[in-house]
Enzyme design. Structure first.
Site, PDB file in Angstrom:
ATOM      1  CB  SER A   1      44.190  32.145  15.256  1.00 45.28           C
ATOM      2  OG  SER A   1      42.783  32.327  15.189  1.00 45.28           O
TER       3      SER A   1
ATOM      4  CG  ASP B   1      36.639  30.302  15.933  1.00 50.05           C
ATOM      5  OD1 ASP B   1      37.851  30.499  15.703  1.00 50.05           O
ATOM      6  OD2 ASP B   1      36.231  29.312  16.558  1.00 50.05           O
TER       7      ASP B   1
ATOM      8  CG  ASP C   1      39.292  31.113  20.488  1.00 54.23           C
ATOM      9  OD1 ASP C   1      38.223  30.477  20.493  1.00 54.23           O
ATOM     10  OD2 ASP C   1      40.297  30.762  19.832  1.00 54.23           O
TER      11      ASP C   1
ATOM     12  CG  ASP D   1      34.349  29.415  20.514  1.00 58.97           C
ATOM     13  OD1 ASP D   1      33.225  29.496  19.986  1.00 58.97           O
ATOM     14  OD2 ASP D   1      35.129  28.459  20.321  1.00 58.97           O
TER      15      ASP D   1
ATOM     16  CE  LYS E   1      46.498  28.561  12.410  1.00 61.06           C
ATOM     17  NZ  LYS E   1      45.738  29.638  13.092  1.00 61.06           N
TER      18      LYS E   1
ATOM     19  CE1 TYR F   1      46.272  24.647  12.759  1.00 60.46           C
ATOM     20  CE2 TYR F   1      43.988  24.167  13.290  1.00 60.46           C
ATOM     21  CZ  TYR F   1      45.092  25.000  13.365  1.00 60.46           C
ATOM     22  OH  TYR F   1      45.013  26.177  14.055  1.00 60.46           O
TER      23      TYR F   1
END
Length: 372
Positions: A95, A106, A108, A160, A221, A230
């Site tokens: 995202s 968060d 990635d 992450d 979303k 979701y």
């Protein structure tokens, strides 16, 4: 004097246009502004301060990763590798890379290193280096996951980290990670780690208007989260599946505004005949002996309920967890979205006690769950 029709020219009667006229540009802008305001009210946008903080965190992690690569070169004492030129690439995906991260989301991040490293080096030595940073909290390495990952909090932002190694002694900053030849001979964990970035980057390259795509995706979303559909782990759809669904609508209607794209999203998928797959490009197999979703070849792929296929090789079904029961729930919600005319109504949360005759109450968690 009226212009005469040329002799022998075919006669074409003027076609009548039925229904309301298409919206004007001013009306489209007004709808987009209304949509942005309601998304802001749900905290879907970050402030400039928050965005700059995210970028600072990514840059700081990139510096640490490159420092670590230099340290590993010196530690392993490779005579043909100049430590200062080993490079290293660290790129966000998901995202954040798509430009649709909401407040508190968060990040990635993919770390790409040279082939002389082992995966255990990343999960031991680099994790150890991160643990020594005062900005890092709650770090844990999950090496046995389908996609091995390091989870941590860096200056309050959840991160992450995944790792991929390429068959090179140097990883230059300008390395094009979409080149498929990098995958040849790569270990499967690296392929899976690399796939997250490759998919999100391909989506951005395949949509005709990135800004409209982003606004439409933020809307979908939010709707999916509000309606409790979701969640990839619970048999619904995760972020990448919703992104592919919205991207396909953008391809179908390249000149449409964001609000129109949302309207067409519900209209198109209300009529969609599953399990016909959603794909942003044709299936492709580079024959690198990597698993590719292809029901013509793989019998197991024919049983997938809701195929939503990634656009980057090796193409995979992002919705393999969907079951007939969760698909039925999503179809019901899409049909509801198709009939709703106002944004505020679209984002209403469902009332579980009214919707379901039976529920299971978990006292320890203090939450109410639907049996579906």
């Amino acid at each position: 004097m009226p212009r005469q029709r040329p002799r022998n020219a075919p006669f074409r009667p003027q076609q009548k246009v039925y229904g309301p006229p298409p919206p004007t540009r001013e009306e489209e802008c007004a709808k987009a502004n209304d949509l942005i305001e309601i998304l802001k009210s749900f905290g879907c946008f970050e402030s400039n301060v928050e965005l700059r903080h995210r970028e600072h965190v990514v840059q700081r992690l990139q510096s640490l990763f490159r420092e670590w690569l230099v340290e590993m070169c010196r530690e392993k004492n490779f005579p043909d590798i100049i430590p200062e030129r080993v490079g290293g690439k660290l790129v966000p995906f998901g995202s954040h890379h798509l430009g649709v991260a909401s407040k508190g989301a968060d990040i990635d991040i993919l770390c790409v290193g040279p082939g002389f490293l082992q995966r255990k080096d990343f999960f031991s030595s680099f994790v150890g280096k991160l643990k020594r940073q005062r900005e890092v909290k709650d770090i844990r390495a999950i090496e046995e996951a389908f996609v091995p990952v390091v989870k941590l909090s860096f200056e309050g932002i959840e991160i992450d980290l995944v790792f991929a190694r390429v068959a090179r002694n140097r990883v230059p900053e300008g390395m094009d990670l979409l080149r498929e030849d990098w995958l040849q001979g790569m270990d499967i964990q690296s392929v899976r780690s690399l796939n997250g970035y490759r998919v999100t980057e391909e989506i951005l390259r395949l949509v005709p208007n990135i800004q409209n795509f982003r606004l439409a995706l933020r809307t979908i979303k939010l709707w999916a989260k509000q309606r409790n559909i979701y969640s990839n782990s619970l048999g619904f759809l995760g972020g990448i599946s919703w992104a592919i669904l919205v991207a396909r609508i953008c391809q179908e209607y390249p000149a449409a505004s964001a609000s129109t794209l949302v309207t067409m999203f519900f209209k198109e998928y209300n009529m969609w005949k599953w399990p016909n797959p959603i794909m942003l490009r044709e299936l492709k197999d580079c024959h690198f002996n990597l698993p590719v979703w292809d029901p013509r070849v793989n019998q197991a792929d024919r049983s997938h309920t809701m195929p939503i296929i990634t656009p980057a090789y090796p193409m995979q079904n992002t919705a393999f967890n969907v079951t007939p029961s969760t698909l039925a729930i999503m179809k019901e919600e899409i049909q509801r979205g198709h009939t709703i005319a106002s944004w505020s109504k679209l984002f209403e949360k469902p009332n579980f006690l009214r919707k379901y005759k039976y529920v299971i109450i978990c006292p320890k968690m203090n939450k109410t769950h639907s049996p579906s």
